[in-house]
Enzyme design. Structure first.
Site, PDB file in Angstrom:
ATOM      1  N   CYS A  86       0.829  -1.208   0.000  1.00  0.00           N
ATOM      2  CA  CYS A  86       0.000   0.000   0.000  1.00  0.00           C
ATOM      3  C   CYS A  86       0.870   1.267   0.000  1.00  0.00           C
ATOM      4  O   CYS A  86       1.556   1.530  -0.963  1.00  0.00           O
ATOM      5  CB  CYS A  86      -0.994  -0.053   1.159  1.00  0.00           C
ATOM      6  SG  CYS A  86      -2.383   1.058   0.947  1.00  0.00           S
ATOM      7  N   HIS A 203      -3.598  -5.646   1.035  1.00  0.00           N
ATOM      8  CA  HIS A 203      -2.918  -5.872   2.315  1.00  0.00           C
ATOM      9  C   HIS A 203      -2.853  -7.350   2.695  1.00  0.00           C
ATOM     10  O   HIS A 203      -3.755  -7.849   3.372  1.00  0.00           O
ATOM     11  CB  HIS A 203      -3.679  -5.135   3.419  1.00  0.00           C
ATOM     12  CG  HIS A 203      -3.511  -3.654   3.383  1.00  0.00           C
ATOM     13  ND1 HIS A 203      -2.500  -3.009   4.066  1.00  0.00           N
ATOM     14  CD2 HIS A 203      -4.203  -2.704   2.738  1.00  0.00           C
ATOM     15  CE1 HIS A 203      -2.591  -1.704   3.849  1.00  0.00           C
ATOM     16  NE2 HIS A 203      -3.611  -1.488   3.039  1.00  0.00           N
ATOM     17  N   GLU A 205      -1.116  -8.690   4.955  1.00  0.00           N
ATOM     18  CA  GLU A 205      -1.015  -8.850   6.421  1.00  0.00           C
ATOM     19  C   GLU A 205      -2.400  -8.837   7.076  1.00  0.00           C
ATOM     20  O   GLU A 205      -2.552  -9.332   8.186  1.00  0.00           O
ATOM     21  CB  GLU A 205      -0.097  -7.766   7.022  1.00  0.00           C
ATOM     22  CG  GLU A 205      -0.711  -6.385   7.227  1.00  0.00           C
ATOM     23  CD  GLU A 205      -0.831  -5.557   5.952  1.00  0.00           C
ATOM     24  OE1 GLU A 205      -0.586  -6.107   4.860  1.00  0.00           O
ATOM     25  OE2 GLU A 205      -1.194  -4.364   6.042  1.00  0.00           O
TER      26      GLU A 205
END
Lengths: 227, 73
Positions: A86, A203, A205
């Protein structure tokens, strides 16, 4: 493999990323701050999501001029793994470690939702636990995620296998309606020519544990540590 | 010291959604404006002889997506 998670004023996915590496992957990880100049003790450097320096000037533009960014640049030149997620992806393009630039989303809105991604190249250090054509569900959360690169450069990137992820529909097709931000050629993630620097807008994560609704991002981390 | 103004515009040919939104709003309000581009303005004071072009190209703009003009005030 020892990981570094870079922290700039305004980073906000730093702890999520740190948590995945420490608690889910059970690997060594440390935070490094924006004024740090030495990254020699790390094997993989991660630039997390957020709004470094408030996105002033352009997202990632001010972060790319810090001592830490210079150290990231040197580490990348020496062949270390560098990943930008990002805002981290935006910083890597501002540093010219990755081709292209990230522009405001076509609809001018901040978009926060799950999207589907297709693995375009499963033979890189970042994707080797995937197969080409795999479809993943991973969230995005950005205002400036429209990937732009010139047509000529896009062609060369395609030929070299530098495009790792594309936005697709549930069937795995890169349609216009599956493209959340208007990225050229539905691109969601790219790698450099040398194959050690990688950036993506979604994302992984936030999709690394079932409790979060998807663990489709996990294989990306496993790809890195499975060598 | 001299005062300079840097006008930054999205590069020609690059779709500018801000410009497009403004253009549509103007049209919806009965005005005829075309080719609206929304950019940025940066002003600074620099010593005489400072290499402003270099400041702008290295730090202020991204040449891939932005064009600029420098005005001396």
């Amino acid at each position: 493999m020892k990981f570094a998670v870079c922290v700039f004023p305004g980073s906000n996915c730093d702890y999520d990323t740190y948590y995945v590496i420490r608690d889910v992957l059970e690997r060594d990880v440390e935070f490094v701050f924006y004024n740090e100049k030495d990254l020699s003790r790390y094997d993989c450097i991660i630039l997390p999501g957020g709004f470094s320096f408030g996105d002033y000037l352009r997202p990632g533009a001010l972060a790319a001029k810090t001592p830490l960014a210079e150290a990231v640049y040197e580490s990348a030149q020496r062949g270390k793994f560098v990943i930008g997620i990002c805002n981290g992806f935006q910083i890597l393009t501002e540093l010219h470690l990755l081709p292209g630039a990230l522009l405001p989303n076509l609809n001018m809105r901040f978009i926060c939702k799950d999207v589907f991604l297709r693995v375009e190249n499963g033979e890189t250090p970042f994707t080797r636990e995937f197969d080409r054509g795999d479809v993943l569900r991973i969230p995005i959360a950005h205002h400036d995620g429209r990937y732009y690169v010139s047509e000529a450069e896009l062609k060369e990137m395609e030929e070299r296998g530098q495009i790792l992820f594309r936005y697709v529909d549930t069937e795995g097709k890169p349609t216009e309606s599956a493209n959340p931000n208007g990225s050229v050629s539905n691109i969601a993630g790219v790698m450099n020519k040398e194959g050690n620097v990688f950036g993506m807008m979604p994302h992984p994560e936030r999709a690394s544990e079932d409790i979060l609704g998807s663990h489709d991002g996990l294989m990306l981390w496993y790809s890195l540590i499975s060598e | 010291m001299k005062r300079v103004r840097i006008l930054i515009k999205p590069k020609e040919g690059l779709l500018d959604p801000q410009g497009r939104a403004v253009e549509e709003m103007l049209r919806d309000n009965g005005f005829n404006a075309q080719h609206v581009r929304v950019g940025k303005l940066v002003e600074m004071e620099v010593p005489k002889g400072e290499d402003v072009k270099s400041i702008v190209e290295k730090f202020i703009i991204n040449p891939l997506i932005e064009d600029y003009e420098i005005e001396e005030l």
